[in-house]
Write an enzyme that holds these catalytic residues in place. Structure first.
Site, PDB file in Angstrom:
ATOM      1  N   ASN A 235      -6.302   4.239  -7.081  1.00 32.54           N
ATOM      2  CA  ASN A 235      -7.498   4.813  -6.454  1.00 32.54           C
ATOM      3  C   ASN A 235      -8.520   5.137  -7.538  1.00 32.54           C
ATOM      4  OD1 ASN A 235      -9.202   5.428  -4.381  1.00 32.54           O
ATOM      5  ND2 ASN A 235      -8.579   7.566  -4.244  1.00 32.54           N
TER       6      ASN A 235
ATOM      7  N   SER B  39      -7.707   0.717   3.247  1.00 30.15           N
ATOM      8  CA  SER B  39      -8.173   0.256   1.932  1.00 30.15           C
ATOM      9  C   SER B  39      -9.331  -0.720   2.097  1.00 30.15           C
ATOM     10  CB  SER B  39      -7.024  -0.456   1.216  1.00 30.15           C
ATOM     11  OG  SER B  39      -7.489  -1.079   0.038  1.00 30.15           O
ATOM     12  N   SER B  40     -10.109  -0.866   1.032  1.00 34.82           N
ATOM     13  CA  SER B  40     -11.157  -1.909   1.021  1.00 34.82           C
ATOM     14  C   SER B  40     -10.702  -3.136   0.237  1.00 34.82           C
ATOM     15  CB  SER B  40     -12.434  -1.363   0.387  1.00 34.82           C
ATOM     16  OG  SER B  40     -12.939  -0.309   1.156  1.00 34.82           O
TER      17      SER B  40
ATOM     18  N   THR C  77      -4.026  -0.736  -7.297  1.00 31.15           N
ATOM     19  CA  THR C  77      -4.862   0.389  -7.713  1.00 31.15           C
ATOM     20  C   THR C  77      -4.105   1.704  -7.758  1.00 31.15           C
ATOM     21  OG1 THR C  77      -6.970   1.492  -7.252  1.00 31.15           O
ATOM     22  CG2 THR C  77      -5.601   1.025  -5.363  1.00 31.15           C
TER      23      THR C  77
ATOM     24  N   ARG D 105       0.842  -1.179   0.000  1.00 33.50           N
ATOM     25  CA  ARG D 105       0.000   0.000   0.000  1.00 33.50           C
ATOM     26  C   ARG D 105       0.888   1.245   0.000  1.00 33.50           C
ATOM     27  NH1 ARG D 105      -5.187   1.708  -1.170  1.00 33.50           N
ATOM     28  NH2 ARG D 105      -6.197   2.791   0.550  1.00 33.50           N
TER      29      ARG D 105
ATOM     30  N   GLY E 250     -13.732  -0.051  -5.074  1.00 29.94           N
ATOM     31  CA  GLY E 250     -13.760   0.906  -3.962  1.00 29.94           C
ATOM     32  C   GLY E 250     -14.434   0.302  -2.747  1.00 29.94           C
TER      33      GLY E 250
ATOM     34  N   THR F 224      -9.563  -0.102  -9.725  1.00 26.15           N
ATOM     35  CA  THR F 224      -8.572  -0.992  -9.210  1.00 26.15           C
ATOM     36  C   THR F 224      -8.532  -2.189 -10.144  1.00 26.15           C
ATOM     37  OG1 THR F 224      -9.156  -0.148  -7.047  1.00 26.15           O
ATOM     38  CG2 THR F 224      -8.222  -2.347  -7.066  1.00 26.15           C
TER      39      THR F 224
HETATM   40  N1  GLY Z   1      -8.572   3.123  -3.167  1.00 23.60           N
HETATM   41  C1  GLY Z   1      -9.614   2.251  -2.826  1.00 23.60           C
HETATM   42  C2  GLY Z   1      -9.234   1.275  -1.771  1.00 23.60           C
HETATM   43  O1  GLY Z   1      -8.072   1.004  -1.582  1.00 23.60           O
HETATM   44  O2  GLY Z   1     -10.096   0.803  -1.084  1.00 23.60           O
END
Ligand code: GLY
Length: 574
Positions: free
Chosen positions: A406, A457-458, A404, A107, A479, A386
């Site tokens: 974003n 993050s998701s 991703t 990340r 997302g 993503t």
């Molecule tokens: N940028 C979306 C996520 O990482 O959840």
């Protein structure tokens, strides 16, 4: 036309489920896409060139990690809206010889100059312009470090980084015709790309219009960047001339990344989060990804309901799913953040006991308004966009990788002279407690911006195990919806017995606590929707966009399913 046939067949399927004919009878695949079957190795991913590049690696004796590295570098060329060098992500790796799953966290981090006020306006209110559309939003790019770490530690040793990058270099140098997927996303991003001459030069025609389907996307600066990484390794990116170009571009646009931020970036190996559901082991990404924790939390809540006998698209099943989703997202808003900075009560959140407490809040007959839902009691112990792909190789290893920028095309800013797009990932922080990000996700103290911190993050790359062996490899972009998308693929396979392609294609729902509404994809029977409304659910018909390219491991071989929601997605095996 194809889409309307698919919707019609989805509706048929949903109706069959709602009539209580689901489960065993769903063994009949009712709708496209057709699954791909192979004996040795399989890749399900968002773009065909990248899938085929990875497949060649598998055929030539590479393992799933080798293939993942090649696919990820290729996607940085062929799927520029999400594949990347300038973003970050998460890779879950199952190593068959050690019978161990590890989680690689690559990340992005906040630069050292980011602080709690960075994304606020003069009045102290969240300023989305800063966190989404300015160079302040750029997190320290992490993908190159993550892929290099994955290869060094878990690759087969049969391929060098240079060999795995070579196909991406060729594609960027020779160019590729714009295909349907990029032709669809590019016009929507054109305005944002046009802000930066280095981006416009690559993605727009001289008259400012986006490249159209069939036109050639040539990325010579990107090819040179890839060649440098191939020759000199990740150091070239984090300490060499590429680092200088990143800093130059970002600072010229009033961003704050420094050479030290890049030099200090490290991808991290973490222990995955683990849960169980009806005898299957669920292994997924830990914080700073929130997906693993909340998929397990929701599954734990749902395990007490007889979803299989209730059926996949019945009012009861959907009601329980929606209510469990709300409770989990309320927890996400309060408890989740970067574990290197805050203590996240992971064990409590993924425990069966906690799920039982949360489940007790669910009224089986009525939707609980979001205003009546709060995060649970999980005291801290003392002391848009993503790309996901799944890979299984002939040795029994598996990779689920989600990464991703974003937003689609990230910030929209290409690093001048280096040819790759930068992320705007720092919008995933809560600009201040109670602020929402671009996905409407609320955040609190745990996810406040801080120097060197990773935004929550998701992303949820996940491997489901049956009898100790990988069974389902999955994940998705989307997302805030990633968590519920992956949840539904798992439920569709394990609970409702759907064939994989159906499980991926089936209509989805999504609730994230706030806003207090359920997104409903087309294909769910009207009678069920009316019944949900009668229980107090506010429904909005909208695609739960994601692309859950997944693989199922069966005694008869590997089954791959590319999610048709992403145009051009491809599963292929050998
Ligand atoms: N940028 C979306 C996520 O990482 O959840």
């Amino acid at each position: 036309m194809l889409r309307s046939i698919r919707i019609a067949t989805l509706a048929l399927f949903a109706l069959a489920c709602a009539l209580g004919q689901a489960a065993a009878q769903t063994a009949q695949p009712l709708f496209a896409p057709r699954p791909v079957v192979a004996q040795h190795g399989m890749i399900a991913g968002p773009e065909r060139h990248a899938t085929m590049i990875g497949l060649e690696i598998l055929k030539n004796g590479g393992n799933a990690v080798d293939a993942a590295v090649a696919v990820a570098f290729a996607l940085a060329v062929t799927q520029p809206d999400a594949g990347n060098l300038g973003g970050g992500g998460f890779m879950l790796v199952y190593l068959a010889d050690r019978n161990e799953t590890i989680a690689i966290d690559y990340r992005e981090t906040a630069p050292a100059a980011i602080n709690r006020a960075s994304f606020l306006d003069a009045r102290g209110d969240p300023d989305p312009e800063k966190s989404r559309n300015s160079a302040l939003a750029v997190g320290v790019p992490a993908t190159v470090a993550g892929l290099a770490l994955a290869l060094e530690k878990y690759g087969s040793g049969k391929f060098t980084l240079a060999q795995l990058i070579a196909p991406a270099i060729a594609l960027s140098k020779n160019g590729i015709p714009i295909e349907a997927d990029v032709a669809e996303t590019l016009p929507r991003a054109a305005e944002r790309l046009a802000r930066w001459p280095a981006s416009a030069k690559i993605f727009l025609n001289p008259d400012g219009t986006p490249l159209r389907r069939g036109e050639l996307l040539v990325q010579t600066d990107l090819a040179a960047t890839l060649e440098l990484i191939a020759r000199e390794g990740p150091r070239a990116f984090y300490e060499g001339s590429i680092a200088e170009k990143i800093v130059h571009s970002v600072r010229a646009a009033n961003g704050v990344i420094t050479l030290d931020d890049l030099k200090n970036y490290r991808a991290v190996v973490r222990a995955p989060v683990r849960g169980t559901y009806r005898g299957f082991d669920i292994v997924s990404m830990p914080p700073p990804a929130s997906g693993g924790v909340h998929i397990i939390e929701i599954l734990n809540m749902l395990e007490a309901y007889p979803l299989r006998s209730l059926g996949a698209y019945t009012t009861e099943t959907l009601h329980f799913m929606i209510e469990a989703m709300k409770l989990a997202y309320a927890d996400r808003a309060v408890f989740l953040g970067d574990p290197d900075f805050v203590t996240v009560p992971v064990e409590r959140l993924i425990s069966k006991a906690y799920a039982a407490e949360r489940r007790a809040i669910i009224d089986p007959a009525r939707a609980k308004p979001a205003t009546e839902i709060r995060a649970g009691d999980a005291p801290l112990p003392e002391g848009k966009h993503t790309a996901h792909f799944s890979i299984v190789d002939q040795y029994g290893n598996a990779v689920a990788n989600t990464y991703t920028l974003n937003f689609n095309y990230g910030l929209g800013m290409v690093v001048d002279g280096a040819g790759f797009l930068l992320n705007n990932e720092l919008d995933d922080f809560a600009a201040k407690p109670g602020a929402v990000n671009a996905f409407g996700l609320l955040g609190a103290e745990a996810n406040a911006p801080a120097p060197g911190k990773r935004p929550l993050s998701s992303m949820s790359p996940t491997i489901v195990f049956k009898d100790g062996k990988p069974f389902l490899v999955t994940g998705s972009p989307g997302g805030s919806r990633i968590i519920t998308i992956v949840l539904q693929v798992i439920l569709n396979v394990i609970e409702h017995g759907m064939p994989l392609a159906d499980a991926v294609a089936a209509p989805r729902i999504h609730h994230q606590w706030l806003p207090d509404e359920v997104a409903i994809e087309e294909g769910i029977p009207l009678a069920v929707l009316r019944a949900l409304e009668a229980r107090g659910h506010k429904l909005v018909q909208r695609p739960v966009t994601g692309a859950a390219h997944s693989i199922l491991v069966t005694p008869n071989g590997l089954i791959g399913a590319a999610d048709e929601r992403r145009l051009g997605a491809l599963a292929a095996g050998h």
